[in-house]
Enzyme design. Structure first.
Site, PDB file in Angstrom:
ATOM      1  N   LYS A 165      37.197  33.991  41.429  1.00 35.12           N
ATOM      2  CA  LYS A 165      36.268  35.117  41.445  1.00 35.12           C
ATOM      3  C   LYS A 165      34.904  34.655  41.972  1.00 35.12           C
ATOM      4  O   LYS A 165      34.329  33.673  41.479  1.00 35.12           O
ATOM      5  CB  LYS A 165      36.105  35.698  40.038  1.00 35.12           C
ATOM      6  CG  LYS A 165      37.353  36.388  39.500  1.00 35.12           C
ATOM      7  CD  LYS A 165      37.673  37.660  40.257  1.00 35.12           C
ATOM      8  CE  LYS A 165      38.805  38.432  39.607  1.00 35.12           C
ATOM      9  NZ  LYS A 165      39.103  39.695  40.331  1.00 35.12           N
ATOM     10  N   ASP A 193      38.108  36.267  45.562  1.00 35.06           N
ATOM     11  CA  ASP A 193      37.957  37.702  45.328  1.00 35.06           C
ATOM     12  C   ASP A 193      36.507  37.986  44.969  1.00 35.06           C
ATOM     13  O   ASP A 193      36.019  37.558  43.927  1.00 35.06           O
ATOM     14  CB  ASP A 193      38.883  38.138  44.185  1.00 35.06           C
ATOM     15  CG  ASP A 193      38.851  39.644  43.934  1.00 35.06           C
ATOM     16  OD1 ASP A 193      38.134  40.362  44.664  1.00 35.06           O
ATOM     17  OD2 ASP A 193      39.553  40.106  43.019  1.00 35.06           O
ATOM     18  N   GLU A 220      39.598  38.919  48.928  1.00 34.68           N
ATOM     19  CA  GLU A 220      39.710  40.313  48.512  1.00 34.68           C
ATOM     20  C   GLU A 220      38.336  40.989  48.476  1.00 34.68           C
ATOM     21  O   GLU A 220      37.360  40.394  48.006  1.00 34.68           O
ATOM     22  CB  GLU A 220      40.348  40.418  47.122  1.00 34.68           C
ATOM     23  CG  GLU A 220      41.790  39.976  47.051  1.00 34.68           C
ATOM     24  CD  GLU A 220      42.368  40.172  45.659  1.00 34.68           C
ATOM     25  OE1 GLU A 220      42.107  41.226  45.050  1.00 34.68           O
ATOM     26  OE2 GLU A 220      43.071  39.254  45.185  1.00 34.68           O
ATOM     27  N   ASP A 245      41.076  45.859  48.423  1.00 36.89           N
ATOM     28  CA  ASP A 245      41.502  46.109  47.043  1.00 36.89           C
ATOM     29  C   ASP A 245      40.880  47.411  46.538  1.00 36.89           C
ATOM     30  O   ASP A 245      41.484  48.462  46.609  1.00 36.89           O
ATOM     31  CB  ASP A 245      41.143  44.928  46.148  1.00 36.89           C
ATOM     32  CG  ASP A 245      41.628  45.098  44.713  1.00 36.89           C
ATOM     33  OD1 ASP A 245      42.301  46.112  44.420  1.00 36.89           O
ATOM     34  OD2 ASP A 245      41.345  44.228  43.870  1.00 36.89           O
ATOM     35  N   LYS A 269      47.874  48.260  43.399  1.00 36.73           N
ATOM     36  CA  LYS A 269      47.883  48.256  41.933  1.00 36.73           C
ATOM     37  C   LYS A 269      48.352  49.620  41.447  1.00 36.73           C
ATOM     38  O   LYS A 269      47.886  50.656  41.933  1.00 36.73           O
ATOM     39  CB  LYS A 269      46.490  47.954  41.374  1.00 36.73           C
ATOM     40  CG  LYS A 269      45.970  46.565  41.715  1.00 36.73           C
ATOM     41  CD  LYS A 269      44.560  46.346  41.183  1.00 36.73           C
ATOM     42  CE  LYS A 269      44.031  44.971  41.554  1.00 36.73           C
ATOM     43  NZ  LYS A 269      42.627  44.777  41.123  1.00 36.73           N
TER      44      LYS A 269
END
Length: 371
Positions: A165, A193, A220, A245, A269
């Site tokens: 992250k 991400d 991402e 995303d 997702k």
């Protein structure tokens, strides 16, 4: 069919502390605050679904999902559970958006339909179990030294890829990746991400170019999802492949990104797409466009991640899985479901339906409502 009439629906709040805070650029997460939907039919079939709402991504919370679910339940009770398209259209008729809670109902209904067909979910959805799924493991945003230590631990635990992250300043994010690479070496698969944290295209391009030397597989959502029109410029200038995303919620978003040539990869997702019905449409569009796909999640338990794993077996363009959040739970309330094996291998149930339920003893302690 009279036997498949929906007889009862129960909605529960699933609250579980995390082992330690999980931090992303959008803020820290301290506990799981999910909703579980249980649908029962007259002939004795029971379907389970779970959603993990996210205030800053899908605009829902555990409380809004719990409430909106109470709009859905009376409308579905008495309907044929096998009329999936009709039932899901009814949810859209009742309220716009609210993709998270819709996904829990969608998964529970598909669970019943797959059980009725005598097929595991992936096969009911037209998939197969010929590929092995592997999950990455995510390093939370924090001080470089802590992120390095976590990455080294995940490498030692055998995870085949590490996701990191980011979404801070160029200097801080480069320092984090440099420290992680110093710990795990230059070759171990590494993904990043930003969760929209770099905000603008210019900032994102600068960071991505500064990270070029670190052998990163993909990135991402580098910029604010509202700036999706700029994502193609980021992709063209980035030495690291871009994965959409937050900017890819449903099939309409996917079609828009594909038309703009905004990215080379999509992250699907269930909680963004409203469930299997629309998630499969995203996968089909992505595959037709030659994109590489990932299936991920929010903070679902092994129940929700079992649904995601079944989805990952339905399309050969789905090559990446991000199924690690149940490993962060302080308590596991799920019976059956996916199993985590050495090397990040995710074993998917082969019994009819979803193959996962929630422990009734856990549900009895939860806030709940019944129809």
């Amino acid at each position: 069919m009279p036997g498949t009439t929906i007889q009862a629906i129960s909605i529960y709040k699933l609250l579980v502390p995390l082992r330690e805070p999980f931090v992303i650029s959008l803020g820290p997460l301290l506990a799981v605050q999910n909703v579980v939907v249980v649908i029962r039919t007259r002939d004795g079939h029971t379907g389970y679904g779970e959603c993990s709402p996210f205030l800053t991504i899908n605009g829902e919370s555990v409380d809004t999902c719990f409430l909106v679910g109470q709009y859905f339940a009376p409308a579905l009770r008495g309907r044929d559970a096998l009329d999936l398209s009709g039932a899901l259209a009814e949810l859209d008729r009742i309220i716009y958006g609210n993709s998270s809670i819709k996904s829990a109902f969608d998964v529970a209904l598909h669970d019943i339909a797959a059980q009725h067909a005598g097929l595991p979910m992936y096969e009911f959805l037209g998939g197969h179990n010929r590929k092995t799924l592997h999950t990455d493991m995510t390093v939370s945003l924090g001080p470089a030294e802590k992120m390095q230590a976590d990455a080294v631990r995940f490498q030692q635990e055998g995870f085949p890829a590490i996701k990191v992250k980011l979404g801070d300043t160029l200097e801080n994010d480069v320092a984090r990746i440099r420290a992680i690479r110093a710990g795990i070496g230059p070759a171990h698969p590494l993904r990043i991400d930003a969760n929209q944290g770099w905000k603008t295209a210019d900032t994102a391009v600068a960071v991505l170019q500064a990270l070029a030397e670190f052998n990163i597989e993909h990135c991402e959502e580098p910029i604010l999802r509202q700036h999706f029109m700029d994502l193609s410029r980021v992709s063209a200038a980035s030495p690291i492949p871009i994965m959409a995303d937050e900017s890819c919620g449903d099939e309409h978003d996917a079609a828009r990104l594909i038309r703009l040539q905004a990215c080379r990869m999509l992250n699907i997702k269930l909680g963004k797409s409203s469930g299997f019905h629309r998630a499969r449409k995203i996968a089909q569009l992505g595959q037709a466009a030659g994109l590489t796909l990932q299936v991920g999640g929010f903070l679902e338990s092994r129940l929700g991640m079992t649904a995601a794993a079944h989805l990952a077996l339905t399309n050969d363009a789905i090559r990446h899985c991000d199924f690690d959040t149940p490993l962060m739970f302080s308590e596991d309330p799920v019976l059956g479901g996916i199993r985590y094996r050495p090397g990040g291998v995710v074993e998917v149930p082969t019994v009819p339906g979803l193959g996962a339920t929630i422990d009734e003893a856990f549900l009895r302690r939860a806030e709940q409502v019944h129809f």
